[in-house]
Every structure is written in C-alpha cells, then in structure tokens.
Design an enzyme around this catalytic site. Structure first.
Site, PDB file in Angstrom:
ATOM      1  N   CYS A 144       0.824  -1.213   0.000  1.00  0.00           N
ATOM      2  CA  CYS A 144       0.000   0.000   0.000  1.00  0.00           C
ATOM      3  C   CYS A 144       0.858   1.262   0.000  1.00  0.00           C
ATOM      4  O   CYS A 144       1.854   1.348   0.711  1.00  0.00           O
ATOM      5  CB  CYS A 144      -0.922  -0.017   1.215  1.00  0.00           C
ATOM      6  N   CYS A 162       0.839   4.922   6.741  1.00  0.00           N
ATOM      7  CA  CYS A 162       0.284   4.753   8.097  1.00  0.00           C
ATOM      8  C   CYS A 162       1.321   4.052   8.986  1.00  0.00           C
ATOM      9  O   CYS A 162       1.773   2.939   8.692  1.00  0.00           O
ATOM     10  CB  CYS A 162      -1.002   3.935   8.020  1.00  0.00           C
ATOM     11  N   CYS A 185       0.835   0.426  10.267  1.00  0.00           N
ATOM     12  CA  CYS A 185       0.332  -0.624   9.368  1.00  0.00           C
ATOM     13  C   CYS A 185       1.427  -1.502   8.758  1.00  0.00           C
ATOM     14  O   CYS A 185       2.347  -1.010   8.096  1.00  0.00           O
ATOM     15  CB  CYS A 185      -0.502  -0.004   8.250  1.00  0.00           C
ATOM     16  N   CYS A 237     -16.329  -9.077   6.264  1.00  0.00           N
ATOM     17  CA  CYS A 237     -15.621  -7.837   5.932  1.00  0.00           C
ATOM     18  C   CYS A 237     -14.404  -8.182   5.074  1.00  0.00           C
ATOM     19  O   CYS A 237     -13.648  -9.100   5.403  1.00  0.00           O
ATOM     20  CB  CYS A 237     -15.134  -7.143   7.197  1.00  0.00           C
ATOM     21  N   CYS A 297     -19.152  -5.977   4.226  1.00  0.00           N
ATOM     22  CA  CYS A 297     -18.422  -4.739   4.521  1.00  0.00           C
ATOM     23  C   CYS A 297     -17.122  -4.746   3.714  1.00  0.00           C
ATOM     24  O   CYS A 297     -16.489  -5.794   3.561  1.00  0.00           O
ATOM     25  CB  CYS A 297     -18.125  -4.659   6.018  1.00  0.00           C
ATOM     26  N   CYS A 351     -18.719   2.357   8.835  1.00  0.00           N
ATOM     27  CA  CYS A 351     -18.025   1.706   9.939  1.00  0.00           C
ATOM     28  C   CYS A 351     -16.759   2.534  10.115  1.00  0.00           C
ATOM     29  O   CYS A 351     -15.906   2.541   9.230  1.00  0.00           O
ATOM     30  CB  CYS A 351     -17.705   0.262   9.550  1.00  0.00           C
ATOM     31  N   ARG A 387     -17.547  -2.161  17.983  1.00  0.00           N
ATOM     32  CA  ARG A 387     -16.838  -3.432  17.711  1.00  0.00           C
ATOM     33  C   ARG A 387     -15.482  -3.458  18.417  1.00  0.00           C
ATOM     34  O   ARG A 387     -14.618  -2.615  18.161  1.00  0.00           O
ATOM     35  CB  ARG A 387     -16.672  -3.597  16.190  1.00  0.00           C
TER      36      ARG A 387
HETATM   37  N1  SAM Z   1      -6.368   0.517   3.203  1.00  0.00           N
HETATM   38  C1  SAM Z   1      -7.642   0.751   3.713  1.00  0.00           C
HETATM   39  C2  SAM Z   1      -7.714   1.941   4.636  1.00  0.00           C
HETATM   40  O1  SAM Z   1      -6.753   2.227   5.342  1.00  0.00           O
HETATM   41  O2  SAM Z   1      -8.778   2.573   4.661  1.00  0.00           O
HETATM   42  C3  SAM Z   1      -8.239  -0.459   4.383  1.00  0.00           C
HETATM   43  C4  SAM Z   1      -7.411  -1.403   5.235  1.00  0.00           C
HETATM   44  S1  SAM Z   1      -6.719  -0.746   6.733  1.00  0.00           S
HETATM   45  C5  SAM Z   1      -5.615  -2.048   7.154  1.00  0.00           C
HETATM   46  C6  SAM Z   1      -8.047  -0.794   7.904  1.00  0.00           C
HETATM   47  C7  SAM Z   1      -7.791  -0.321   9.296  1.00  0.00           C
HETATM   48  O3  SAM Z   1      -7.099  -1.322  10.050  1.00  0.00           O
HETATM   49  C8  SAM Z   1      -6.946   0.910   9.506  1.00  0.00           C
HETATM   50  O4  SAM Z   1      -7.650   2.091   9.279  1.00  0.00           O
HETATM   51  C9  SAM Z   1      -6.543   0.794  10.955  1.00  0.00           C
HETATM   52  O5  SAM Z   1      -7.470   1.464  11.787  1.00  0.00           O
HETATM   53  C10 SAM Z   1      -6.597  -0.721  11.219  1.00  0.00           C
HETATM   54  N2  SAM Z   1      -5.233  -1.236  11.475  1.00  0.00           N
HETATM   55  C11 SAM Z   1      -4.265  -1.466  10.568  1.00  0.00           C
HETATM   56  N3  SAM Z   1      -3.137  -1.911  11.149  1.00  0.00           N
HETATM   57  C12 SAM Z   1      -3.386  -1.964  12.470  1.00  0.00           C
HETATM   58  C13 SAM Z   1      -2.611  -2.338  13.609  1.00  0.00           C
HETATM   59  N4  SAM Z   1      -1.338  -2.702  13.479  1.00  0.00           N
HETATM   60  N5  SAM Z   1      -3.186  -2.280  14.826  1.00  0.00           N
HETATM   61  C14 SAM Z   1      -4.481  -1.886  14.955  1.00  0.00           C
HETATM   62  N6  SAM Z   1      -5.262  -1.535  13.927  1.00  0.00           N
HETATM   63  C15 SAM Z   1      -4.736  -1.546  12.696  1.00  0.00           C
HETATM   64 FE1  SF4 Z   2      -2.651   1.245   3.421  1.00  0.00          FE
HETATM   65 FE2  SF4 Z   2      -2.444   0.109   5.788  1.00  0.00          FE
HETATM   66 FE3  SF4 Z   2      -2.836   2.722   5.631  1.00  0.00          FE
HETATM   67 FE4  SF4 Z   2      -4.835   1.005   4.904  1.00  0.00          FE
HETATM   68  S1  SF4 Z   2      -3.975   1.293   6.929  1.00  0.00           S
HETATM   69  S2  SF4 Z   2      -4.147   2.847   3.822  1.00  0.00           S
HETATM   70  S3  SF4 Z   2      -3.596  -0.670   4.056  1.00  0.00           S
HETATM   71  S4  SF4 Z   2      -1.009   1.609   4.887  1.00  0.00           S
END
Ligand code: SAM
Ligand code: SF4
Ligand code: DTB
Length: 333
Positions: free
Chosen positions: A66, A70, A73, A110, A142, A202, A274
């Site tokens: 991606c 973040c 992530c 989801c 979802c 959500c 949730r």
């Molecule tokens: N890429 C899309 C986005 O960010 O909208 C969808 C997938 S993203 C992985 C979905 C959510 O997972 C993120 O917004 C974050 O809140 C949660 N998430 C991701 N990594 C995480 C982590 N290490 N610990 C807790 N929550 C996490």
């Molecule tokens: Fe990409 Fe992870 Fe951020 Fe979702 S949370 S936009 S998968 S880097």
C-alpha cells in the site's frame, strides 16, 4: 459536519446527541471505573436490549504493497514489515471463505484491500461480484479499501454493500504523527460520499499510538458529531508489528480499552461498538468487561488482516461464559 442527515433504520429509541464537548468526553474517559461502567450499562441495556454480540469475519483480499504511510500498518510500502508478493484473491475463493464464515456463525463478512484508493477496472469489478455474492449468502457485506469516488460508492451500493469501513484512526491533532500521505479531511469526505449512497459507515480508530486522553476524546467527539452516528465504530488497540515505526509502542492497558468502549457506548447509544484489533492481548475477564461496557461486536476468525486473532473455539467459549447472545442479527438495509 455536512454529512447527510438520515434516520438510522432501527427500532432502537434512545435520544442521541451530536454536540458532546471535549470536557464532557474526557470526563467519561477519566470517571471512576465503576461509575463509568454503570452509566454505559444503563445506556446499552436501554438502547440495545437483549445483549447480542455480532460476529464479523475478516478477510484480506489484497495484502500489502500500500502507498500510504500509516505508521501502524504492516501493509505500507513505507514500512519494512510490508508483506508484498501475496496473490490477490479471486472471487470464488473469497465467496468460499464467506460461506465457511457463515457456517461458523458469522453474520457479517468484511473484506480488505491494502489500497490508498479504489481504481476502476477488473479488481473493482471483482469487488462488486464479491459484495453481491456475500449478500446472496445472507451475510452483511463490509468493504475497506481506502478512498473512493462517487460513482464507485454508487456501484457498491447497487451491488448491495451493507457498510464501508474507513477509520479516522486518531484525533485530528495527533493525526500528523501517524499518517502524512492522506489528510483527515479526505477521510471525512470519503465517509460523506459513502453515506450519500445509503451505505452504512463503519468508522473508528486505534488506541495505543502515543495519543493523549484528550486525543481519544477528540476522536470520539468527531465520530459522535456525525449525523447520524456511524452505524458501527471499531475500537482497535495497536498491534505493534515489527518493522513499523510504532513497533516499540507500549502495550495498551486493558482498562483503557474498557474505558474507550464504555465512552463510545455512552456517546453513541445505538451504534454497534466493535471490539477490534488487539483482543489477543486482553484476558477473558477484560473482554467480558468490554462487553459489559457496551461492546456488541467482535472480529471472529483466527486472523484479522495480516495478524492473528483469538481462535474461533476460544471465542465461542468466551461468549458462552459471558452469557451473551450471538444469534444472527443481519441488517437488511
Ligand atoms: N487501506 C484501507 C484503509 O486504510 O482505509 C483499508 C485497510 S486498513 C488495514 C483498515 C484499518 O485497520 C486501519 O484504518 C486501521 O485502523 C486498522 N489497522 C491497521 N493496522 C493496524 C494495527 N497494526 N493495529 C491496529 N489496527 C490496525
Ligand atoms: Fe494502506 Fe495500511 Fe494505511 Fe490502509 S492502513 S491505507 S492498508 S497503509
Ligand atoms: C478495523 O477497524 N480493524 C480491522 C478492520 N477494521 C479492517 C483491521 C485490523 C487490522 C489489524 C492489523 C492486521 O491484521 O493487519
């Protein structure tokens, strides 16, 4: 906030507010725990009679690679944890997983795509097929896949999508420490677009990323200011994954999770709250306190997106020990 005002299609009749102040919310987050639990309980029992907990299954359709940065992530190309090279799942294997999830007792399926935004083309067409296939199985569907256009939201709505997950993650004040490649405003606009097409939102966040109590209150304030409140709010605790900038973060104290859940429940009485990532670090008793505080959904299945989640058998035992009802509560929209 300019999100379209629309009645939540529900029989729940509890008065709701959208004008909570930071001071009021910090007051809940810092209240003596027994008092906080009592207030949350009263509101939860009134707004959501029957103590049901919805089981939502989660599947990563497109994993890693991606473009967003973040800091939490494992799927970002900016982090050395990035798990690229995994094949994107096709429609039929995804629907087979959905069927198995339903058989195991899930109500909601989801699906996640590690994208900054949805692009039109074959992958999006497959997403639409997955959504309608999941709905045909009698499950809520979802999707979480980053930003989307008006037209894409409309096509997802036509395919029967129940909800779109797009988190605000943290407060606007702390946001710049966590993500720099997408603005808070862009996230709000995505949510607005989704709602305009009648898809439920959500939307929640993560605790344990170095934020203050006031940051948590600020996130909850924005969520509770949306009209109507988000239909579901995931409360994630950071899963500190090696190779991400937040890998050395201190674990979240379980009672902080309980406080966050209870406060979300008080501010947004009819929202599905949730209890999301981080449950593996919570004891059985801490999770039961979260249910008591008003959590009425969990992610159910041995994996989240890339990290693990409690095993199905352990969760079934937990829910039975807690004495909560997991009978189907699918929302037909
Ligand atoms: N890429 C899309 C986005 O960010 O909208 C969808 C997938 S993203 C992985 C979905 C959510 O997972 C993120 O917004 C974050 O809140 C949660 N998430 C991701 N990594 C995480 C982590 N290490 N610990 C807790 N929550 C996490
Ligand atoms: Fe990409 Fe992870 Fe951020 Fe979702 S949370 S936009 S998968 S880097
Ligand atoms: C949400 O708020 N939490 C889920 C779901 N929405 C998509 C994702 C949690 C991901 C945890 C880290 C991982 O497994 O990669």
């Amino acid at each position: 906030m300019t999100l379209i005002e629309k009645e939540i299609p529900t029989s729940k009749k509890v008065s709701t507010r959208h004008d909570w102040t930071i001071e009021e919310i910090v007051g809940f987050l810092e209240m003596p725990l027994m008092d906080l639990l009592w207030q949350a309980q009263k509101i939860h029992r009134e707004a959501n009679p029957g103590y049901k907990v919805q089981l939502a299954s989660l599947l990563s359709v497109k994993t890693g690679g991606c473009e967003e940065d973040c800091a939490y992530c494992p799927q970002s190309i900016h982090n050395s944890s990035d798990v690229s090279g995994q094949p994107v799942l096709d429609v039929q294997p995804v629907l087979e997983k959905a069927r198995l999830a339903k058989e195991a007792g899930a109500d909601r399926f989801c699906m996640g795509w590690a994208w900054r935004e949805i692009r039109d083309g074959a992958a999006f067409n497959s997403m639409l097929e997955m959504v309608s296939g999941v709905r045909d199985l009698g499950l809520e569907a979802c999707v979480t896949a980053g930003m989307l256009t008006d037209n894409q939201a409309s096509r997802l709505a036509d395919a029967g999508l129940t909800a779109y997950n797009h988190n605000l993650d943290t407060s606007p004040e702390h946001y710049g420490e966590i993500i720099t490649t997408r603005t808070y405003q862009e996230r709000l606009e995505t949510l607005e677009r989704v709602r305009m097409h009648g898809i439920h939102i959500c939307c929640g966040g993560i605790i344990g990323m170095g934020e203050s109590i006031s940051d948590r209150a600020s996130l909850l304030k924005i969520l509770a200011s949306l009209k109507p409140h988000p239909e579901s709010v995931p409360i994630n605790s950071l899963v500190a994954v090696e190779g991400t900038p937040l890998e050395d973060s201190l674990p979240v104290d379980s009672l902080e999770v309980v406080r966050m859940v209870a406060t979300a429940r008080i501010l947004m009485p009819s929202t599905r709250v949730r209890l999301s990532a981080g449950r593996e670090s919570l004891s059985r008793e801490a999770q039961i306190l979260c249910f008591q505080a008003g959590a009425d959904s969990i992610f159910y299945g041995d994996t989240l997106l890339t990290t693990s989640n409690p095993e199905v058998a352990a969760d079934r035992e937990l829910l039975s020990q807690a004495g909560v009802d997991i009978t189907s509560i699918v929302d037909d929209l």
